[in-house]
Design a protein around this motif. Structure first.
Motif, short mmCIF file in Angstrom:
data_model
loop_
_atom_site.label_atom_id
_atom_site.label_comp_id
_atom_site.label_asym_id
_atom_site.label_seq_id
_atom_site.Cartn_x
_atom_site.Cartn_y
_atom_site.Cartn_z
N SER A 85 0.85 -1.19 0.00
CA SER A 85 0.00 0.00 0.00
C SER A 85 0.88 1.22 0.00
O SER A 85 2.09 1.15 0.11
CB SER A 85 -0.91 0.01 1.24
OG SER A 85 -0.16 0.35 2.36
N LEU A 127 -5.06 4.75 0.61
CA LEU A 127 -5.47 4.01 1.80
C LEU A 127 -5.15 4.74 3.09
O LEU A 127 -5.85 4.57 4.09
CB LEU A 127 -4.77 2.64 1.82
CG LEU A 127 -5.25 1.58 0.82
CD1 LEU A 127 -4.45 0.31 0.99
CD2 LEU A 127 -6.74 1.32 0.97
N ILE A 158 -5.13 -0.78 -4.07
CA ILE A 158 -6.03 -0.05 -3.16
C ILE A 158 -7.39 -0.74 -3.09
O ILE A 158 -7.92 -1.03 -2.01
CB ILE A 158 -6.21 1.41 -3.62
CG1 ILE A 158 -4.85 2.11 -3.78
CG2 ILE A 158 -7.11 2.16 -2.66
CD1 ILE A 158 -4.09 2.30 -2.51
#
Length: 521
Positions: A85, A127, A158
Motif C-alpha cells: 500500500s 489508503l 487499493i
C-alpha cells in the motif's frame, strides 16, 4: 463423668474461637493476593493463544466481495510495506494481539441494529486516508459504504483492500457507469443545470450528484435507512447523543423528519508539516450555526486573518437523509424529494469535521487536478469558493518557498495569543474523540491486518486492475463521448423547460459582514 465433661466445655469453646479467627485472618490475607494474581493473569498477553484475538476466519460474504479465510493476520515484512500500500508509514504496524477489541468491525454489517446508516463518497484518495475514514465511521455506527473511486483510489492494490472490508462496495468509473449516468433524468432537469458543462469543481459537483443518485438505489437495496454523502477528508462528529454514536443520534430523530443537517467545523492546523490530519489535528473552527451571532461577527476579522471568508472553504455543512420514495440528491451538500419538500432539522451540537488544506501538499494536489489558467478571471470557471481560487493561483505561480510562506500566513495558526483568545471565545474548539478512536484503531493493528489479508486476493485482481489502468483512458474517452451526445440533447431540452425545482445547494461560505443585516433581520 458429667463433672469433668462439663468442666472441659469452656476450654473447647475458646479453642474453637481461636481456630475460627486464625482461618478468617488467613482468608483476608490470601484474598487480595489471589485477586492480584487473577488480574495479572487476565492482563498478561504473552504466549497465550487467545481465539478471540485471531483474525475472523468464517466471516460471512458480502455481495461482490470475498473475505480472506486465514485464521490469523499474516505479518507484513518491512520490505513489502511500499508494495502492499501507499500508507504503511502513516497507518503503522500495531499489535495484532489487541485486535480482538475491533473484531466486530470486520463482521457482517447486516446486523439487527437500527437505524442502518449508509455513507457514499466519490474519492481519489489513498489508503492512508480511506482506511481510517471507513473504520472510524464503523465505530460510530455506519454499516454500509459506497465508494465511487477514480485515480489513485481505483488502483488494484487499493481496491483489493477496500473490497475485502465487509459493508464496503467499490464502484469503478467504467464505460458502463458513464453510459448509465449519461441517461440520468438529472440531465433533463433544471435544478443542477447551472453546474453543467463547466470544468474542475463544477464537473466534480455534477459527478458527485450523479453518484449520489445511484447510491440511493443501492442503499435501499442494502436495507439502509439513512444516507449521507461525505468526502474522505470529513468525519462525522455525533456530539449531543447519549453515547458517541451516529446511530444513536439518528435513532432519536423524530419520524416526521426527512433530513438532518450537520453544520461543519473546519480544521485549524498549528503546524505546516502535518502528515496524517485525522491523528494530528485537534483544533477546529466552529460553525456560525453553533455560535452566538454577536461572538461570530464581533470576532470575524480576527478569525478570518485576511482570508476571503471566515472558513477557508464551504460553511453550509452536510446532511443525512431518510431513505424514502422519490428521494434525490440536491448537490453534494443536501438531499431533496421529487414529490415534496423535505422536513429538515439542523443539529445544535453534532457536526461534520472538515479537514481542509490540512497538509501543505493540498495546495499542489488541487492545482494538479484542474487545467485552468492561473488568472483571476479563469479560476472563476473552475472554483466556486474564493480561497480555492487564491490557493490555485499561488500553487500555479509561486516558488516552493513562496508557497510555504503563504501557507503559514493564511492557513497555519502560529499566533498563540490569538489562538488562546479565540479558544476562550468559543470560535476555536478542541475535539479529541476522533483522534483517540483512530489512534486506538491503529494500535489495534486493524489497518495493517486488513491490508495483509487482502494481499491473498491481490494476484487474482491484478489482471483486472492492470486492464483498468491500461485501458482507462480509452474507457473514459468513450464514456465521455456518450455523455456529450446526451448532454447536447439535454441542453436543448433545458432551454425550453421551466425552473421546476429549486437550484441545487452548492458549497457556500459562512455569512460575512455583507450578510450581517440579513442575518440580524
Amino acid at each position: 463423668m458429667a463433672g469433668p465433661s462439663a468442666g472441659l466445655k469452656p476450654s473447647s469453646s475458646g479453642s474453637g474461637s481461636h481456630s475460627f479467627a486464625s482461618k478468617l485472618l488467613l482468608l483476608l490475607t490470601a484474598l487480595p493476593l489471589t485477586l492480584a494474581a487473577l488480574a495479572f493473569v487476565l492482563q498478561w498477553r504473552g504466549g497465550v493463544d487467545d481465539p478471540a484475538a485471531r483474525w475472523p476466519a468464517d466471516a460471512e460474504l458480502f455481495p461482490g466481495m470475498e473475505v480472506p479465510q486465514s485464521s490469523t493476520p499474516p505479518s507484513i515484512p518491512s520490505s513489502q510495506h511500499v508494495s502492499s500500500s501507499d500508507c504503511a508509514d502513516i497507518l503503522g504496524q500495531g499489535s495484532s494481539s489487541s485486535i480482538s477489541s475491533y473484531n466486530g468491525l470486520m463482521s457482517d454489517a447486516n446486523s439487527d441494529l437500527h437505524p442502518k446508516i449508509c455513507i457514499t463518497t466519490s474519492t481519489s484518495a489513498g489508503l492512508e486516508q480511506i482506511l481510517p475514514w471507513i473504520f472510524y465511521h464503523k465505530v460510530i455506527g455506519v454499516t454500509t459504504f459506497f465508494l465511487f473511486v477514480e485515480g489513485k483510489a481505483a488502483k488494484p492494490n487499493i481496491t483489493a483492500v477496500l473490497e475485502s472490508i465487509p459493508g464496503v462496495k467499490v464502484i469503478y468509473r467504467t464505460k458502463e457507469l458513464e453510459e448509465k449516468q449519461a441517461k440520468s433524468r438529472i440531465w433533463n432537469e433544471t435544478w443542477l443545470a447551472n453546474f453543467f458543462y463547466k470544468p474542475c469543481n463544477y464537473e466534480l459537483f455534477v459527478k458527485q450528484s450523479l453518484n449520489m443518485e445511484m447510491a440511493i438505489i443501492m442503499a435501499r437495496d442494502a436495507g439502509a435507512e439513512w444516507i449521507i454523502h461525505l468526502d474522505t477528508d470529513e468525519l462525522m462528529y455525533p456530539a449531543g447523543a447519549r453515547e458517541y454514536s451516529l446511530r444513536q443520534l439518528l435513532k432519536e430523530v423524530p419520524r416526521n423528519v426527512d433530513m438532518v443537517i450537520f453544520p461543519n467545523y473546519e480544521s485549524s492546523i498549528e503546524r505546516d508539516d502535518i502528515k496524517d490530519p485525522f491523528s494530528e489535528v485537534s483544533m477546529f473552527k466552529r460553525n456560525y450555526d453553533h455560535l452566538p451571532k454577536e461572538t461570530y461577527f464581533g470576532m470575524y476579522k480576527e478569525a478570518t486573518r485576511g482570508n476571503p471568508n471566515y472558513f477557508l472553504t464551504y460553511g453550509n455543512g452536510k446532511s443525512a437523509a431518510r431513505i424514502v420514495d422519490h428521494l434525490r440528491p440536491n448537490g453534494a451538500h443536501r438531499w431533496h424529494n421529487y414529490m415534496r419538500t423535505p422536513n429538515e432539522i439542523k443539529l445544535e451540537e453534532a457536526a461534520v469535521l472538515h479537514f481542509t488544506y490540512s497538509k501543505f501538499s493540498d495546495l499542489t494536489s488541487r492545482r494538479d487536478r484542474c487545467g485552468c489558467k492561473p488568472t483571476k478571471e479563469d479560476v472563476k470557471r473552475c472554483f466556486m469558493l474564493d480561497f480555492d481560487r487564491s490557493a490555485f493561483i499561488i500553487a500555479s505561480t509561486a516558488t516552493e518557498e513562496e508557497m510555504l510562506h503563504w501557507f503559514r500566513e493564511r492557513v497555519v495558526w502560529t499566533d498563540k495569543t490569538l489562538k488562546l483568545k479565540l479558544l476562550r471565545k468559543g470560535i476555536l474548539t478542541r475535539i479529541y474523540a476522533p483522534m483517540s478512536i483512530i489512534h486506538s484503531l491503529r494500535e489495534s493493528g486493524v489497518f495493517t491486518s486488513v491490508i495483509a489479508a487482502a494481499r491473498n486476493h491481490s494476484a487474482a485482481r491484478g489482471a483486472t486492475g492492470a486492464a483498468l489502468d491500461s485501458g482507462g483512458a480509452a474507457v473514459l474517452k468513450s464514456g465521455a463521448a456518450v455523455a456529450r451526445e446526451s448532454q447536447a440533447a439535454a441542453r436543448r431540452v433545458l432551454e425550453a423547460l421551466p425552473a421546476t425545482f429549486p437550484a441545487a445547494v452548492p458549497p457556500l461560505p459562512p455569512p460575512s459582514f455583507a450578510d450581517i443585516h440579513a442575518v440580524a433581520s
